[in-house]
Write a protein that holds these residues in place. Structure first.
Motif, PDB file in Angstrom:
ATOM      1  N   GLY A 171       0.819  -1.212   0.000  1.00 53.46           N
ATOM      2  CA  GLY A 171       0.000   0.000   0.000  1.00 53.46           C
ATOM      3  C   GLY A 171       0.852   1.260   0.000  1.00 53.46           C
ATOM      4  N   LEU A 172       1.763   1.374   0.973  1.00 52.40           N
ATOM      5  CA  LEU A 172       2.610   2.570   1.054  1.00 52.40           C
ATOM      6  C   LEU A 172       3.563   2.646  -0.132  1.00 52.40           C
ATOM      7  N   PHE A 173       4.069   1.508  -0.570  1.00 53.19           N
ATOM      8  CA  PHE A 173       4.965   1.470  -1.727  1.00 53.19           C
ATOM      9  C   PHE A 173       4.264   2.034  -2.962  1.00 53.19           C
ATOM     10  N   THR A 174       3.009   1.640  -3.172  1.00 53.33           N
ATOM     11  CA  THR A 174       2.221   2.127  -4.309  1.00 53.33           C
ATOM     12  C   THR A 174       1.969   3.625  -4.191  1.00 53.33           C
ATOM     13  N   ILE A 175       1.612   4.074  -2.993  1.00 54.23           N
ATOM     14  CA  ILE A 175       1.322   5.489  -2.765  1.00 54.23           C
ATOM     15  C   ILE A 175       2.544   6.350  -3.073  1.00 54.23           C
ATOM     16  N   ILE A 176       3.702   5.920  -2.615  1.00 53.34           N
ATOM     17  CA  ILE A 176       4.920   6.696  -2.846  1.00 53.34           C
ATOM     18  C   ILE A 176       5.276   6.710  -4.326  1.00 53.34           C
ATOM     19  N   ASN A 177       5.197   5.564  -4.973  1.00 55.25           N
ATOM     20  CA  ASN A 177       5.612   5.471  -6.371  1.00 55.25           C
ATOM     21  C   ASN A 177       4.652   6.151  -7.332  1.00 55.25           C
ATOM     22  N   LEU A 178       3.373   6.195  -6.987  1.00 56.31           N
ATOM     23  CA  LEU A 178       2.395   6.852  -7.854  1.00 56.31           C
ATOM     24  C   LEU A 178       2.130   8.292  -7.427  1.00 56.31           C
ATOM     25  N   ASN A 179       2.914   8.753  -6.432  1.00 51.31           N
ATOM     26  CA  ASN A 179       2.801  10.136  -5.961  1.00 51.31           C
ATOM     27  C   ASN A 179       1.382  10.465  -5.498  1.00 51.31           C
ATOM     28  N   LEU A 180       0.793   9.517  -4.739  1.00 47.91           N
ATOM     29  CA  LEU A 180      -0.525   9.744  -4.159  1.00 47.91           C
ATOM     30  C   LEU A 180      -0.363  10.476  -2.826  1.00 47.91           C
ATOM     31  N   ASN A 181      -1.465  10.836  -2.219  1.00 47.88           N
ATOM     32  CA  ASN A 181      -1.418  11.631  -0.990  1.00 47.88           C
ATOM     33  C   ASN A 181      -1.880  10.826   0.218  1.00 47.88           C
ATOM     34  N   LEU A 182      -0.967  10.560   1.132  1.00 53.36           N
ATOM     35  CA  LEU A 182      -1.291   9.862   2.375  1.00 53.36           C
ATOM     36  C   LEU A 182      -0.937  10.768   3.550  1.00 53.36           C
ATOM     37  N   PHE A 183      -1.895  10.963   4.439  1.00 62.77           N
ATOM     38  CA  PHE A 183      -1.701  11.880   5.562  1.00 62.77           C
ATOM     39  C   PHE A 183      -0.442  11.557   6.361  1.00 62.77           C
ATOM     40  N   THR A 184      -0.251  10.298   6.717  1.00 59.06           N
ATOM     41  CA  THR A 184       0.888   9.934   7.564  1.00 59.06           C
ATOM     42  C   THR A 184       2.224  10.035   6.828  1.00 59.06           C
ATOM     43  N   GLY A 185       2.190  10.113   5.508  1.00 60.56           N
ATOM     44  CA  GLY A 185       3.421  10.316   4.746  1.00 60.56           C
ATOM     45  C   GLY A 185       3.743  11.787   4.550  1.00 60.56           C
ATOM     46  N   LYS A 186       2.723  12.658   4.705  1.00 64.14           N
ATOM     47  CA  LYS A 186       2.906  14.086   4.444  1.00 64.14           C
ATOM     48  C   LYS A 186       3.031  14.933   5.707  1.00 64.14           C
ATOM     49  N   ILE A 187       2.432  14.478   6.810  1.00 65.09           N
ATOM     50  CA  ILE A 187       2.326  15.335   7.988  1.00 65.09           C
ATOM     51  C   ILE A 187       3.688  15.727   8.556  1.00 65.09           C
ATOM     52  N   GLY A 188       4.695  14.907   8.380  1.00 63.75           N
ATOM     53  CA  GLY A 188       6.033  15.246   8.868  1.00 63.75           C
ATOM     54  C   GLY A 188       6.606  16.484   8.197  1.00 63.75           C
ATOM     55  N   TYR A 189       6.097  16.809   7.013  1.00 64.82           N
ATOM     56  CA  TYR A 189       6.589  17.956   6.241  1.00 64.82           C
ATOM     57  C   TYR A 189       5.673  19.176   6.375  1.00 64.82           C
ATOM     58  N   LEU A 190       4.844  19.182   7.428  1.00 63.25           N
ATOM     59  CA  LEU A 190       3.893  20.280   7.633  1.00 63.25           C
ATOM     60  C   LEU A 190       4.606  21.624   7.766  1.00 63.25           C
ATOM     61  N   ASP A 191       4.090  22.629   7.041  1.00 62.36           N
ATOM     62  CA  ASP A 191       4.542  24.012   7.229  1.00 62.36           C
ATOM     63  C   ASP A 191       3.380  24.943   6.901  1.00 62.36           C
ATOM     64  N   LYS A 192       3.625  26.247   6.991  1.00 63.75           N
ATOM     65  CA  LYS A 192       2.538  27.219   6.817  1.00 63.75           C
ATOM     66  C   LYS A 192       1.989  27.239   5.391  1.00 63.75           C
ATOM     67  N   ASP A 193       2.703  26.670   4.440  1.00 62.77           N
ATOM     68  CA  ASP A 193       2.266  26.707   3.044  1.00 62.77           C
ATOM     69  C   ASP A 193       1.470  25.475   2.619  1.00 62.77           C
TER      70      ASP A 193
END
Length: 197
Positions: A40-62
């Motif tokens: 699941g995560l491998f597919t999400i990363i390779n297809l550039n999909l959006n997963l909350f737990t993969g993106k939240i670490g990069y949270l910023d004001k933008d």
């Protein structure tokens, strides 16, 4: 249009996580199931999909709105997949398999859930960050290992848990523990990102 694309990619990611949860529940061997879930995560990363737990670490004001939309889209996707699975011949079996898992989560205290979710958020950040630096076989191995470790350790992944909850209970039963898990996943990803910059 940008936000619509973000939502679409998040819904698809939720569907993929639902598939990962399905294969995990279908396995009698937890170790095998945990590694298969990693697709699941491998597919999400390779297809550039959006997963909350993969993106939240990069949270910023933008990007906070993109991450919020991602969380909503993930929830839509896993709930669609749970509904579809419950409509199949394997639905009853998977619901029975998920019930003790869900019971353990819903009877746990919030401090425990929060700590376990922090650990999962950390592993999800490690998986994504490693693949970004090593988009090859080493990064792929890291993705599968991080997913297997969080599952085998009993850590809490808010999106995967949405699928299990959707199979077995109603939102009023799990909404507060789910918010604790979301907060824990967020703290884990953001904290590890800032500690390792």
């Amino acid at each position: 249009m940008k936000h619509l694309t973000t939502l679409k990619k998040a819904i698809v990611a939720g569907l993929v996580i639902g598939i990962g949860c399905t294969v995990f529940l279908n396995q009698d061997n937890t170790i095998v199931g945990s590694f298969l879930f990693g697709l699941g995560l491998f597919t999400i990363i390779n297809l550039n999909l959006n997963l909350f737990t993969g993106k939240i670490g990069y949270l910023d004001k933008d990007n906070w709105l993109e991450i919020l939309i991602t969380l909503v889209g993930n929830a839509i996707g896993v709930n669609i997949m749970a509904f579809l699975i419950k409509s199949t011949r394997i639905g009853n079996h998977l619901t029975q398999k998920a019930s003790p898992i869900v019971d353990a989560k819903l009877t746990d205290n919030w401090v425990s859930l929060f700590i376990l979710a922090i650990c999962c958020g950390t592993l999800m950040y490690i998986a994504v960050a490693t693949f970004k630096k090593q988009p090859n076989i080493l990064g792929s191995i890291a993705v599968f290992l991080c997913v297997a470790v969080f599952i085998l350790s009993g850590f809490e992944h808010c999106i995967a848990n949405m699928f299990y909850f959707s199979l077995t209970c109603t939102p009023n039963q799990y909404i507060l523990p789910l918010f604790v898990m979301i907060a824990g996943n967020s703290v884990g990803g953001i904290l590890f990102h800032n500690l390792t910059k």
